[in-house]
Design a protein around this motif. Structure first.
Motif, PDB file in Angstrom:
ATOM      1  N   PHE A 257      18.215   8.831 -17.010  1.00 10.47           N
ATOM      2  CA  PHE A 257      17.303   8.866 -15.876  1.00 10.47           C
ATOM      3  C   PHE A 257      16.690   7.487 -15.715  1.00 10.47           C
ATOM      4  N   MET A 258      16.976   6.793 -14.610  1.00 11.43           N
ATOM      5  CA  MET A 258      16.537   5.416 -14.409  1.00 11.43           C
ATOM      6  C   MET A 258      15.643   5.324 -13.177  1.00 11.43           C
ATOM      7  N   CYS A 259      14.546   4.590 -13.318  1.00 13.62           N
ATOM      8  CA  CYS A 259      13.585   4.437 -12.219  1.00 13.62           C
ATOM      9  C   CYS A 259      13.402   2.967 -11.875  1.00 13.62           C
ATOM     10  N   SER A 260      13.043   2.703 -10.638  1.00 17.93           N
ATOM     11  CA  SER A 260      12.776   1.343 -10.211  1.00 17.93           C
ATOM     12  C   SER A 260      11.496   0.843 -10.859  1.00 17.93           C
ATOM     13  N   SER A 261      11.309  -0.459 -10.856  1.00 16.46           N
ATOM     14  CA  SER A 261      10.125  -1.049 -11.495  1.00 16.46           C
ATOM     15  C   SER A 261       8.946  -1.165 -10.543  1.00 16.46           C
ATOM     16  N   TYR A 262       9.088  -0.732  -9.309  1.00 14.64           N
ATOM     17  CA  TYR A 262       8.025  -0.920  -8.327  1.00 14.64           C
ATOM     18  C   TYR A 262       7.720   0.364  -7.570  1.00 14.64           C
ATOM     19  N   HIS A 263       6.556   0.367  -6.926  1.00 11.59           N
ATOM     20  CA  HIS A 263       6.169   1.438  -6.019  1.00 11.59           C
ATOM     21  C   HIS A 263       6.197   0.922  -4.586  1.00 11.59           C
ATOM     22  N   GLN A 264       6.557   1.774  -3.664  1.00 12.94           N
ATOM     23  CA  GLN A 264       6.482   1.466  -2.247  1.00 12.94           C
ATOM     24  C   GLN A 264       5.165   2.014  -1.710  1.00 12.94           C
ATOM     25  N   CYS A 265       4.379   1.159  -1.070  1.00 14.64           N
ATOM     26  CA  CYS A 265       3.099   1.577  -0.498  1.00 14.64           C
ATOM     27  C   CYS A 265       3.175   1.500   1.021  1.00 14.64           C
ATOM     28  N   ILE A 266       2.786   2.553   1.664  1.00 13.03           N
ATOM     29  CA  ILE A 266       2.707   2.591   3.130  1.00 13.03           C
ATOM     30  C   ILE A 266       1.272   2.969   3.474  1.00 13.03           C
ATOM     31  N   THR A 267       0.495   1.987   3.903  1.00 14.32           N
ATOM     32  CA  THR A 267      -0.921   2.244   4.152  1.00 14.32           C
ATOM     33  C   THR A 267      -1.136   2.844   5.536  1.00 14.32           C
ATOM     34  N   GLN A 268      -2.177   3.615   5.641  1.00 12.78           N
ATOM     35  CA  GLN A 268      -2.610   4.185   6.911  1.00 12.78           C
ATOM     36  C   GLN A 268      -4.016   3.656   7.181  1.00 12.78           C
ATOM     37  N   ALA A 269      -4.122   2.767   8.134  1.00 12.70           N
ATOM     38  CA  ALA A 269      -5.389   2.083   8.376  1.00 12.70           C
ATOM     39  C   ALA A 269      -6.493   3.076   8.706  1.00 12.70           C
ATOM     40  N   LYS A 270      -7.549   3.022   7.932  1.00  9.20           N
ATOM     41  CA  LYS A 270      -8.744   3.821   8.168  1.00  9.20           C
ATOM     42  C   LYS A 270      -9.861   2.860   8.550  1.00  9.20           C
ATOM     43  N   ARG A 271     -10.185   2.844   9.840  1.00  6.40           N
ATOM     44  CA  ARG A 271     -11.210   1.933  10.365  1.00  6.40           C
ATOM     45  C   ARG A 271     -10.882   0.479  10.026  1.00  6.40           C
ATOM     46  N   GLY A 272      -9.588   0.147  10.162  1.00  2.27           N
ATOM     47  CA  GLY A 272      -9.155  -1.236   9.984  1.00  2.27           C
ATOM     48  C   GLY A 272      -8.701  -1.598   8.590  1.00  2.27           C
ATOM     49  N   VAL A 273      -8.861  -0.703   7.606  1.00  2.00           N
ATOM     50  CA  VAL A 273      -8.519  -1.008   6.219  1.00  2.00           C
ATOM     51  C   VAL A 273      -7.408  -0.077   5.746  1.00  2.00           C
ATOM     52  N   GLY A 274      -6.368  -0.654   5.158  1.00  2.00           N
ATOM     53  CA  GLY A 274      -5.274   0.125   4.591  1.00  2.00           C
ATOM     54  C   GLY A 274      -5.402   0.188   3.077  1.00  2.00           C
ATOM     55  N   TRP A 275      -5.910   1.296   2.558  1.00  2.00           N
ATOM     56  CA  TRP A 275      -6.129   1.455   1.121  1.00  2.00           C
ATOM     57  C   TRP A 275      -4.863   1.951   0.445  1.00  2.00           C
ATOM     58  N   TYR A 276      -4.693   1.618  -0.838  1.00  2.00           N
ATOM     59  CA  TYR A 276      -3.574   2.151  -1.605  1.00  2.00           C
ATOM     60  C   TYR A 276      -3.974   2.276  -3.072  1.00  2.00           C
ATOM     61  N   HIS A 277      -3.251   3.175  -3.767  1.00  2.00           N
ATOM     62  CA  HIS A 277      -3.613   3.473  -5.158  1.00  2.00           C
ATOM     63  C   HIS A 277      -2.404   4.040  -5.886  1.00  2.00           C
ATOM     64  N   VAL A 278      -2.209   3.598  -7.120  1.00  2.00           N
ATOM     65  CA  VAL A 278      -1.216   4.171  -8.027  1.00  2.00           C
ATOM     66  C   VAL A 278      -1.933   4.521  -9.318  1.00  2.00           C
TER      67      VAL A 278
END
Length: 344
Positions: A257-278
């Motif tokens: 079972f092999m996984c990539s080394s990165y996460h893909q983030c797709i932000t949804q702007a909330k009042r101008g700010v695109g937050w993200y979290h892992v």
């Protein structure tokens, strides 16, 4: 009277910490205005709705003899954007109709986000951005304030005039002055070489809105980058890592079972700010809605001045690390610091 002349608060003024009485009791004569070439008409009580500020002083009955700049038709002239001033008048009309005005409830907001800087300059020029603190009060002021607020100690910071009414309430901000953070309370500060513990968000920084910022430690007056968000928006999850099986064997034991080394983030702007979290890895924001990868942080150069990323572990292998705007790879730096403010 010059627009740059400040109307200073007299020490004989009675301060009311719990409620600010509006000026609806003044004679409501009509005031003609010329705002950047556009004629407007309002009532004196609207212009004096915030007591003891410069704008109210200019249009008070007591100041009637002081000459204000007027046009050929006798209308008082202000060289401001008429859209901004008309928007301010609407907010003053609302304040005037409040039965009791509480300082912490008053927020002058610009007509749109991109107007924030120029709108703030106008408020400053009109004396609507001055701040007062309890240490400057006389003993009589303090006694009255204690009676109305039931304050228990002098460490309570009180804002009585309109500087408290203005604060950035949304969006991303570059080079934001700390002096403009009216109503915000600092709840966290640490240098970048200390891993960020996200439990801070539920412990010391427990307001309904957070202002998340960063700056060099040698410049305490300016936040290099700041983003403002509601609590329910700030932990928007990135996509899980992409994983696949490697091997042709049909038996489970023969596959890897092999996984990539990165996460893909797709932000949804909330009042101008695109937050993200892992979880256990990264927290940050960008300006607007964007798609990007993090490993473990965001290293993109697109709109780089408006990208913040903090890693949440000290022992992870870091390909791209913590950033503050265009300044990257800060995870070992004690010359940059994280700052969080909150507001209820």
């Amino acid at each position: 009277m010059s627009l740059m002349d400040g109307a200073m608060l007299s020490k004989n003024t009675t301060h009311r910490g719990k409620g600010l009485k509006n000026a609806g009791s003044l004679s409501d004569d009509i005031i003609e205005l010329n705002i950047g070439g556009q004629k407007m008409t309002t009532l004196r009580s609207t212009l004096t709705a915030i007591p003891n500020c410069k704008l109210a002083f200019m249009f008070s009955k007591e100041n009637a003899k002081n000459m204000l700049p007027v046009d050929r038709e006798g209308a008082v002239f202000f060289d401001y954007n008429p859209i901004y001033f008309n928007h301010l008048l609407d907010q003053l009309r609302l304040i005037k109709r409040m039965p009791k005005v509480y300082g912490y409830q008053l927020r002058f907001s610009p007509p749109f986000l991109s107007a924030y800087v120029n709108f703030t300059h106008m408020l400053t020029d009109l004396g609507l951005t001055r701040k007062f603190d309890i240490q400057s009060f006389t003993s009589e002021d303090f006694r009255l304030l204690l009676e109305e607020e039931n304050l228990m100690n002098r460490n309570f910071r009180v804002f009585l005039l309109a500087d408290h009414f203005l604060s950035p309430m949304e969006g991303t901000h570059a080079n934001l002055s700390v002096n403009s953070l009216n109503g915000w309370q600092e709840c966290y500060r640490s240098t970048y070489d200390v891993p960020f513990n996200i439990s801070v968000l539920t412990e010391s920084c427990n307001g309904s809105r957070l202002l998340v910022a960063c700056r060099p430690v040698h410049n305490k007056q300016i936040l290099t980058l700041a983003g403002i968000g509601y609590r329910e928006d700030i932990l928007h999850s990135c996509l899980p890592k992409r994983c696949k099986t490697n091997g042709k064997s049909r038996k489970l034991t023969g596959r890897q079972f092999m996984c990539s080394s990165y996460h893909q983030c797709i932000t949804q702007a909330k009042r101008g700010v695109g937050w993200y979290h892992v979880d256990n890895q990264t927290w940050g924001f960008v300006r607007g809605s964007l798609s990007f990868v993090i490993n473990p942080c965001d290293s993109s150069n697109l709109d780089s001045d408006y990208r913040l990323c903090w890693t949440l572990q000290s022992d992870m292998k870091k390909t791209s690390t913590d950033r503050c705007g265009s300044a990257k790879n800060l995870h070992k730096s004690n010359q940059w610091e994280r700052v969080i403010y909150y507001i209820y």
